[in-house]
Write a protein that holds these residues in place. Sequence first.
Motif, PDB file in Angstrom:
ATOM      1  N   PRO A 267       0.886  -1.356   0.059  1.00 31.34           N
ATOM      2  CA  PRO A 267      -0.054   0.030  -0.035  1.00 31.34           C
ATOM      3  C   PRO A 267       0.859   1.171  -0.046  1.00 31.34           C
ATOM      4  O   PRO A 267       2.046   1.478   0.570  1.00 31.34           O
ATOM      5  N   PRO A 268       0.389   2.339  -0.691  1.00 32.56           N
ATOM      6  CA  PRO A 268       1.234   3.574  -0.841  1.00 32.56           C
ATOM      7  C   PRO A 268       1.112   4.567   0.678  1.00 32.56           C
ATOM      8  O   PRO A 268       0.306   4.372   1.719  1.00 32.56           O
ATOM      9  N   ALA A 269       2.335   5.073   0.728  1.00 31.14           N
ATOM     10  CA  ALA A 269       2.477   5.986   2.072  1.00 31.14           C
ATOM     11  C   ALA A 269       1.401   7.154   2.147  1.00 31.14           C
ATOM     12  O   ALA A 269       1.065   7.553   3.140  1.00 31.14           O
ATOM     13  N   LEU A 270       0.922   7.617   0.907  1.00 29.13           N
ATOM     14  CA  LEU A 270      -0.118   8.467   1.036  1.00 29.13           C
ATOM     15  C   LEU A 270      -0.995   8.464  -0.564  1.00 29.13           C
ATOM     16  O   LEU A 270      -0.472   8.489  -1.506  1.00 29.13           O
ATOM     17  N   THR A 271      -2.224   8.214  -0.159  1.00 31.97           N
ATOM     18  CA  THR A 271      -3.260   7.899  -1.194  1.00 31.97           C
ATOM     19  C   THR A 271      -3.494   9.530  -1.636  1.00 31.97           C
ATOM     20  O   THR A 271      -3.387  10.487  -1.190  1.00 31.97           O
ATOM     21  N   LEU A 272      -3.728   9.436  -3.142  1.00 32.54           N
ATOM     22  CA  LEU A 272      -4.188  10.714  -3.787  1.00 32.54           C
ATOM     23  C   LEU A 272      -5.522  11.165  -3.135  1.00 32.54           C
ATOM     24  O   LEU A 272      -5.623  12.593  -2.943  1.00 32.54           O
ATOM     25  N   THR A 273      -6.237  10.391  -2.689  1.00 34.39           N
ATOM     26  CA  THR A 273      -7.494  11.046  -2.046  1.00 34.39           C
ATOM     27  C   THR A 273      -7.158  11.763  -0.655  1.00 34.39           C
ATOM     28  O   THR A 273      -8.161  12.476   0.010  1.00 34.39           O
ATOM     29  N   ALA A 274      -6.022  11.261   0.028  1.00 30.90           N
ATOM     30  CA  ALA A 274      -5.555  11.997   1.473  1.00 30.90           C
ATOM     31  C   ALA A 274      -4.820  13.173   1.043  1.00 30.90           C
ATOM     32  O   ALA A 274      -4.495  13.982   1.941  1.00 30.90           O
ATOM     33  N   ALA A 275      -4.378  13.616  -0.261  1.00 31.96           N
ATOM     34  CA  ALA A 275      -3.860  14.704  -0.622  1.00 31.96           C
ATOM     35  C   ALA A 275      -4.515  15.595  -1.431  1.00 31.96           C
ATOM     36  O   ALA A 275      -5.662  15.167  -2.142  1.00 31.96           O
TER      37      ALA A 275
ATOM     38  N   PRO B  91      -3.546  16.725  -5.274  1.00 34.48           N
ATOM     39  CA  PRO B  91      -2.638  16.670  -6.083  1.00 34.48           C
ATOM     40  C   PRO B  91      -2.933  17.595  -7.327  1.00 34.48           C
ATOM     41  O   PRO B  91      -3.936  17.697  -7.902  1.00 34.48           O
ATOM     42  N   ILE B  92      -1.649  18.475  -7.601  1.00 35.48           N
ATOM     43  CA  ILE B  92      -1.747  19.384  -8.592  1.00 35.48           C
ATOM     44  C   ILE B  92      -0.659  19.033  -9.581  1.00 35.48           C
ATOM     45  O   ILE B  92       0.348  18.871  -9.338  1.00 35.48           O
ATOM     46  N   VAL B  93      -0.981  18.883 -11.054  1.00 37.11           N
ATOM     47  CA  VAL B  93       0.092  18.881 -11.941  1.00 37.11           C
ATOM     48  C   VAL B  93       0.105  19.951 -12.979  1.00 37.11           C
ATOM     49  O   VAL B  93      -1.310  20.533 -13.300  1.00 37.11           O
ATOM     50  N   PHE B  94       1.248  20.649 -13.281  1.00 40.97           N
ATOM     51  CA  PHE B  94       1.181  21.759 -14.210  1.00 40.97           C
ATOM     52  C   PHE B  94       0.951  21.164 -15.431  1.00 40.97           C
ATOM     53  O   PHE B  94       1.718  20.356 -15.924  1.00 40.97           O
ATOM     54  N   ASP B  95       0.356  21.881 -16.277  1.00 43.50           N
ATOM     55  CA  ASP B  95       0.077  21.756 -17.760  1.00 43.50           C
ATOM     56  C   ASP B  95       0.367  22.880 -18.521  1.00 43.50           C
ATOM     57  O   ASP B  95      -0.484  24.164 -18.492  1.00 43.50           O
ATOM     58  N   VAL B  96       1.513  23.031 -19.070  1.00 44.00           N
ATOM     59  CA  VAL B  96       2.106  24.369 -19.660  1.00 44.00           C
ATOM     60  C   VAL B  96       2.086  24.195 -21.019  1.00 44.00           C
ATOM     61  O   VAL B  96       2.799  23.111 -21.669  1.00 44.00           O
ATOM     62  N   ASP B  97       1.839  25.230 -21.896  1.00 42.02           N
ATOM     63  CA  ASP B  97       1.953  25.211 -23.198  1.00 42.02           C
ATOM     64  C   ASP B  97       3.409  25.022 -23.790  1.00 42.02           C
ATOM     65  O   ASP B  97       4.408  25.740 -23.039  1.00 42.02           O
TER      66      ASP B  97
ATOM     67  N   TRP C  11       4.985  12.137 -19.525  1.00 40.04           N
ATOM     68  CA  TRP C  11       4.828  11.276 -17.902  1.00 40.04           C
ATOM     69  C   TRP C  11       3.658  11.749 -17.383  1.00 40.04           C
ATOM     70  O   TRP C  11       2.788  10.857 -16.927  1.00 40.04           O
ATOM     71  N   PHE C  12       3.665  13.235 -17.088  1.00 39.34           N
ATOM     72  CA  PHE C  12       2.508  13.406 -16.392  1.00 39.34           C
ATOM     73  C   PHE C  12       1.083  13.587 -17.106  1.00 39.34           C
ATOM     74  O   PHE C  12       0.178  13.244 -16.376  1.00 39.34           O
ATOM     75  N   ARG C  13       1.226  13.624 -18.438  1.00 40.80           N
ATOM     76  CA  ARG C  13      -0.102  13.659 -18.976  1.00 40.80           C
ATOM     77  C   ARG C  13      -0.619  12.079 -19.071  1.00 40.80           C
ATOM     78  O   ARG C  13      -1.814  11.909 -18.860  1.00 40.80           O
ATOM     79  N   SER C  14       0.254  11.120 -19.152  1.00 37.52           N
ATOM     80  CA  SER C  14       0.034   9.725 -18.911  1.00 37.52           C
ATOM     81  C   SER C  14      -0.316   9.268 -17.793  1.00 37.52           C
ATOM     82  O   SER C  14      -1.407   8.460 -17.619  1.00 37.52           O
ATOM     83  N   LYS C  15       0.631   9.462 -16.849  1.00 36.05           N
ATOM     84  CA  LYS C  15       0.412   8.903 -15.371  1.00 36.05           C
ATOM     85  C   LYS C  15      -0.423   9.577 -14.441  1.00 36.05           C
ATOM     86  O   LYS C  15      -0.635   9.025 -13.393  1.00 36.05           O
ATOM     87  N   MET C  16      -0.752  10.865 -14.593  1.00 35.71           N
ATOM     88  CA  MET C  16      -1.286  11.947 -13.541  1.00 35.71           C
ATOM     89  C   MET C  16      -2.679  12.315 -14.290  1.00 35.71           C
ATOM     90  O   MET C  16      -2.979  13.485 -13.780  1.00 35.71           O
ATOM     91  N   ARG C  17      -3.457  11.101 -14.680  1.00 36.44           N
ATOM     92  CA  ARG C  17      -4.858  11.842 -15.401  1.00 36.44           C
ATOM     93  C   ARG C  17      -5.719  12.119 -13.984  1.00 36.44           C
ATOM     94  O   ARG C  17      -6.521  12.964 -14.132  1.00 36.44           O
ATOM     95  N   GLN C  18      -5.475  11.563 -12.968  1.00 37.13           N
ATOM     96  CA  GLN C  18      -6.497  11.718 -11.905  1.00 37.13           C
ATOM     97  C   GLN C  18      -6.032  13.169 -10.904  1.00 37.13           C
ATOM     98  O   GLN C  18      -6.621  13.420 -10.216  1.00 37.13           O
ATOM     99  N   TRP C  19      -4.927  13.658 -11.206  1.00 42.04           N
ATOM    100  CA  TRP C  19      -4.543  15.038 -10.749  1.00 42.04           C
ATOM    101  C   TRP C  19      -5.324  16.211 -11.002  1.00 42.04           C
ATOM    102  O   TRP C  19      -5.787  16.148 -12.518  1.00 42.04           O
ATOM    103  N   SER C  20      -5.448  17.173 -10.356  1.00 43.30           N
ATOM    104  CA  SER C  20      -5.937  18.317 -11.039  1.00 43.30           C
ATOM    105  C   SER C  20      -4.876  19.254 -11.807  1.00 43.30           C
ATOM    106  O   SER C  20      -3.900  19.276 -11.377  1.00 43.30           O
ATOM    107  N   ALA C  21      -5.290  19.736 -12.815  1.00 43.51           N
ATOM    108  CA  ALA C  21      -4.212  20.299 -13.960  1.00 43.51           C
ATOM    109  C   ALA C  21      -4.333  21.700 -13.549  1.00 43.51           C
ATOM    110  O   ALA C  21      -5.382  22.362 -13.796  1.00 43.51           O
ATOM    111  N   TYR C  22      -3.215  22.410 -13.450  1.00 39.29           N
ATOM    112  CA  TYR C  22      -2.736  23.455 -13.344  1.00 39.29           C
ATOM    113  C   TYR C  22      -2.229  24.324 -14.438  1.00 39.29           C
ATOM    114  O   TYR C  22      -1.315  23.960 -14.769  1.00 39.29           O
ATOM    115  N   VAL C  23      -3.186  25.213 -14.804  1.00 38.31           N
ATOM    116  CA  VAL C  23      -2.817  26.041 -16.139  1.00 38.31           C
ATOM    117  C   VAL C  23      -2.104  27.573 -15.692  1.00 38.31           C
ATOM    118  O   VAL C  23      -3.134  28.229 -15.406  1.00 38.31           O
ATOM    119  N   PRO C  24      -0.885  27.749 -15.604  1.00 38.25           N
ATOM    120  CA  PRO C  24      -0.618  29.200 -15.159  1.00 38.25           C
ATOM    121  C   PRO C  24      -0.768  30.172 -16.239  1.00 38.25           C
ATOM    122  O   PRO C  24      -1.036  29.985 -17.404  1.00 38.25           O
TER     123      PRO C  24
END
Length: 295
Positions: free
Chosen positions: A189-197, A199-205, A282-295
Amino acid sequence: MNERLVLNHQTVMDRLVPDKPVLIAGPTASGKSALALRIAAEQGGVIVNADASQVYACWRVLTARPSREEERKNPHALYGHLDAMVRYSAGHWLRDVTSYLSGGARPIIVGGTGLYFAVLTQGLADIPPTPPDIRARGDRLELSEMLAALGDQTRNRIDSANRARVQRAWEVMTATGRGLGAWQEETGPPALTLTAAQPIVFDVDKEVLNARIERRFDLMLAAGALDEARRVLPDYDPTLPAHRAIGAPELIAHLNGQLSLDEARTAAITATRQYAKRQRTWFRSKMRQWSAYVP
């Protein structure tokens, strides 16, 4: 396309729960550290590094580690705490970061190493340590030789352009006789689940990011990146993870008389852009459940 929460700077601040851990991932030069600093300044918390190059003391300028002034203003952890000779793995980082999850200041975990976030939120397989002689053999092999030795299951799980990741997979296969993918299927099991955190991933042009990378490298040169490389030069070892920091091989080549400074600058910017492209993939493939941050 799956639905995904898209955030801008202010909506991030409005939505954050002050006591809940924050995860901020993004490609190099995307501005994620600035967001972490704002969160820490306005809501409190300790900023915890999740970048594989920023753990090493030999690089501050070249890896865009927080400045000493920024470190004085807000608590920071796992930045520049290792000697360059240390081979630091995702497992080592997971062990170190876990201590910031069990009480005390709210962790704001920020960085560009996708594997760190993966082992944190998905768990880490209990793989035996790699014997030194096998690691030494891997150091001498070409990337293509190591890739050829891996099974399809493992090749499909790793960034095949990232030598450190490929070598790690090759070492596991060689030392244990089992592919990295097979070990990962037995992950605990993970040390920190996504639901317990949060999660924000930057999506930059892409074009915006490329321009930022070029500007930032010029600022690094002006701030003393070449001096950092000059201090590293006497002990430089391209097999060490610390000495494979983006931009380091090019500056070292310049100091060895192999490239002009302008050629080293161009090569380093190109290498950084290629690295950022791999990160974005990587981020677009593996982090689809993360909120996307568009600066």
